[in-house]
Design a protein around this motif. Structure first.
Motif, short mmCIF file in Angstrom:
data_model
loop_
_atom_site.label_atom_id
_atom_site.label_comp_id
_atom_site.label_asym_id
_atom_site.label_seq_id
_atom_site.Cartn_x
_atom_site.Cartn_y
_atom_site.Cartn_z
N ASN A 128 -46.24 -38.40 -18.06
CA ASN A 128 -46.91 -37.23 -18.01
C ASN A 128 -48.35 -37.62 -18.36
N THR A 131 -49.98 -38.66 -15.30
CA THR A 131 -50.08 -37.61 -14.20
C THR A 131 -51.28 -36.71 -14.38
N ASN A 154 -47.78 -25.32 -21.26
CA ASN A 154 -47.26 -25.69 -22.51
C ASN A 154 -46.38 -26.82 -22.19
N SER A 155 -46.06 -27.47 -20.95
CA SER A 155 -45.40 -28.76 -20.41
C SER A 155 -46.03 -29.97 -20.97
N ALA A 156 -45.38 -31.08 -20.92
CA ALA A 156 -46.07 -32.34 -21.44
C ALA A 156 -47.14 -32.69 -20.66
N VAL A 157 -47.19 -32.38 -19.24
CA VAL A 157 -48.40 -32.61 -18.37
C VAL A 157 -49.36 -31.65 -18.71
N ARG A 177 -45.34 -18.74 -19.69
CA ARG A 177 -44.66 -17.74 -19.84
C ARG A 177 -44.67 -16.79 -21.26
N PHE A 242 -47.28 -30.87 -8.30
CA PHE A 242 -46.48 -32.07 -8.50
C PHE A 242 -45.11 -31.76 -9.37
N MET A 245 -40.63 -26.59 -10.89
CA MET A 245 -39.43 -25.95 -12.14
C MET A 245 -38.54 -24.73 -11.54
N PHE A 267 -48.67 -34.65 -5.26
CA PHE A 267 -49.08 -36.05 -6.03
C PHE A 267 -47.72 -36.29 -6.59
N MET A 269 -46.74 -39.66 -9.31
CA MET A 269 -46.87 -40.69 -10.48
C MET A 269 -46.32 -42.21 -9.71
N GLY A 321 -38.33 -22.44 -23.75
CA GLY A 321 -39.00 -22.35 -24.88
C GLY A 321 -39.20 -23.28 -25.78
N ARG A 322 -38.88 -24.83 -25.30
CA ARG A 322 -39.06 -25.86 -26.10
C ARG A 322 -40.43 -25.86 -26.95
N LYS A 325 -41.32 -32.08 -26.30
CA LYS A 325 -39.98 -32.91 -25.86
C LYS A 325 -39.07 -33.22 -26.57
N1 NAP Z 1 -45.18 -35.71 -9.48
C1 NAP Z 1 -45.03 -36.33 -10.76
O1 NAP Z 1 -45.53 -37.52 -10.50
C2 NAP Z 1 -44.76 -35.83 -11.93
C3 NAP Z 1 -44.98 -36.55 -13.00
C4 NAP Z 1 -44.57 -35.78 -14.38
C5 NAP Z 1 -43.96 -34.67 -14.25
N2 NAP Z 1 -43.65 -34.20 -13.05
C6 NAP Z 1 -42.91 -32.71 -12.85
O2 NAP Z 1 -43.63 -31.88 -13.64
C7 NAP Z 1 -42.80 -30.56 -14.11
C8 NAP Z 1 -43.35 -30.60 -15.64
O3 NAP Z 1 -42.87 -31.78 -16.36
P1 NAP Z 1 -42.71 -32.15 -18.08
O4 NAP Z 1 -42.02 -33.10 -18.24
O5 NAP Z 1 -44.56 -32.01 -18.23
O6 NAP Z 1 -42.13 -30.75 -18.45
P2 NAP Z 1 -41.79 -30.16 -19.95
O7 NAP Z 1 -42.44 -30.73 -20.97
O8 NAP Z 1 -40.29 -30.58 -20.13
O9 NAP Z 1 -41.85 -28.61 -19.84
C9 NAP Z 1 -41.38 -27.72 -18.67
C10 NAP Z 1 -42.33 -26.76 -18.54
O10 NAP Z 1 -41.61 -25.95 -17.35
C11 NAP Z 1 -41.81 -24.55 -17.78
N3 NAP Z 1 -40.55 -23.95 -16.97
C12 NAP Z 1 -39.16 -24.41 -16.85
N4 NAP Z 1 -38.53 -23.45 -16.20
C13 NAP Z 1 -39.21 -22.66 -15.76
C14 NAP Z 1 -39.16 -21.65 -14.59
N5 NAP Z 1 -37.71 -21.28 -14.35
N6 NAP Z 1 -40.20 -20.68 -14.34
C15 NAP Z 1 -41.32 -20.94 -14.75
N7 NAP Z 1 -41.52 -22.07 -15.68
C16 NAP Z 1 -40.66 -23.12 -16.21
C17 NAP Z 1 -41.36 -24.59 -19.10
O11 NAP Z 1 -41.85 -23.36 -19.66
P3 NAP Z 1 -41.09 -22.79 -20.77
O12 NAP Z 1 -41.71 -23.54 -21.99
O13 NAP Z 1 -41.69 -21.11 -20.83
O14 NAP Z 1 -39.49 -22.87 -20.65
C18 NAP Z 1 -42.44 -25.75 -19.67
O15 NAP Z 1 -43.83 -25.28 -19.40
C19 NAP Z 1 -41.42 -31.20 -13.83
O16 NAP Z 1 -41.00 -30.51 -12.80
C20 NAP Z 1 -41.54 -32.80 -13.61
O17 NAP Z 1 -40.67 -33.22 -12.93
C21 NAP Z 1 -44.12 -34.58 -11.86
#
Ligand code: NAP
Length: 334
Positions: A128, A131, A154-157, A177, A242, A245, A267, A269, A321-322, A325
């Protein structure tokens, strides 16, 4: 103590809570050129669930040990190993699966992480934050003080991007959200503006920024959320997708494509790592480790489960709502 290490394995693809099993995975002593590594912390990502379920962009052969990311410590090295010492923190090798208490691996497959990086940050350092860093660096040539907009802020990215942008003098509009909960948390990390998804923020972007429009958007949700981002953008801006969700198609309003000359990019990673040399990768990771070690880049941890409860931890990792991680930790010592 001499207990057999365990691993979280799956023999068929499916819902993680149905297919994941905690199984014994004995390890031997490291042979020449190998090291024995014991897990200290591993992280649960949406992409782990995609791999287990069979929807991710690349899938391991079965049976497989789950988990892409984790940090461990070298417990023993085999004959001829000089590149790693006992006690060195390393990345768990992704190809073998990270949700395992111990692994014996060739030293060339082990990436050292400075011991100054706390294990719970080291466990999250390779997907993350890089990325966020790559999207920040590789798509738009910014001037100081420019604005970036992102959903799932608020996600890790998202929190990585906030801190990296703040660190280099860029400003962020952060769409979440639950804005009431996240506004103080994200502002503490360096966010400039935090808005709620369905607040109509896209109609007031210039009021939020004092007149500027962003030239870069990060989308990891899709559906209506990305359409709202697109409505905020400056002419000739770039929207980088990238993640998906909501599992919906990314729809792109035709008039913005034509009249505003927007660019929609993807994108991944994994692909960046595959298409760049080890030198570029090491330089990027060194930058991330440095920021983590000095506390300038922090990733919140929602909850920590002992390794034996890893399968139960999946439900929490998949919950909305976590606050950060879900980690699984182990103190297996051989
Ligand atoms: N392409 C790449 O290289 C790459 C690299 C890293 C991550 N990613 C992708 O990026 C995304 C985020 O990853 P992460 O690890 O940073 O996530 P994470 O920390 O696990 O957080 C998940 C996020 O998604 C939101 N979410 C979940 N379900 C949702 C929905 N139905 N509608 C709207 N928002 C929703 C959550 O919001 P709430 O807190 O409100 O639930 C939270 O902000 C994932 O899809 C992951 O696969 C891609």
């Amino acid at each position: 103590m001499n207990t057999e290490p365990k691993a979280v394995r799956y023999h068929e693809r499916g819902k993680p809570e149905e297919v994941l099993k905690l199984e014994s995975m004995p390890v031997g002593q490291p042979g020449p050129g190998e090291a024995l590594v014991a897990l200290r912390a591993a992280v649960m990502h949406p992409s782990d669930m995609g791999m287990i379920g069979g929807t991710y962009g690349r899938l391991p052969d079965l049976p497989a040990v789950a988990g892409r990311e984790g940090a461990g410590v070298v417990l023993a090295v085999g004959a001829g190993v000089t590149a790693l010492k006992v006690g060195q923190q390393v990345k768990m090798p992704e190809a073998l699966g990270a949700w395992r208490q111990a692994v014996v691996a060739p030293v060339e497959d082990l990436i050292a992480i400075p011991n100054a990086v706390p294990a719970e940050m080291a466990a999250q350092a390779f997907i993350n934050p890089p990325t966020a860093l790559r999207i920040l660096r590789d798509f738009v040539d910014f001037k100081p003080g420019e604005w970036i907009i992102q959903n799932a802020a608020n996600s890790a990215v998202g929190v990585s991007l906030i801190q990296l942008a703040h660190h280099c003098g860029l400003k962020t509009i952060n769409v979440v959200r639950d804005a009431a909960t996240w506004d103080p948390v994200l502002k503490e990390m360096g966010a400039d503006v935090v808005v709620a998804e369905e607040s109509g923020y896209e109609k007031q972007v210039k009021e939020l920024t004092g007149g500027a429009k962003p030239r870069l958007a990060l989308n990891s949700i899709g559906g209506e959320s990305v359409i709202r981002l697109i409505r905020c953008m400056a002419d000739s801006a770039t929207v980088v997708t990238f993640g998906g969700m909501v599992g919906d198609k990314v729809r792109f309003p035709t008039r913005n494509l034509i009249f505003n000359d927007l660019r929609l990019c993807g994108f991944w990673m994994d692909k960046w790592v595959r298409t760049h040399g080890r030198e570029d990768f090491d330089a990027m990771q060194a930058e991330i480790f440095g920021l983590m070690a000095e506390g300038a880049l922090k990733l919140p941890v929602d909850s920590t489960f002992p390794f034996e409860k890893a399968v139960e931890a999946v439900a929490r990792a998949n919950a909305g709502g976590r606050n950060g991680k879900v980690l699984i930790t182990s103190d297996w010592k051989g």
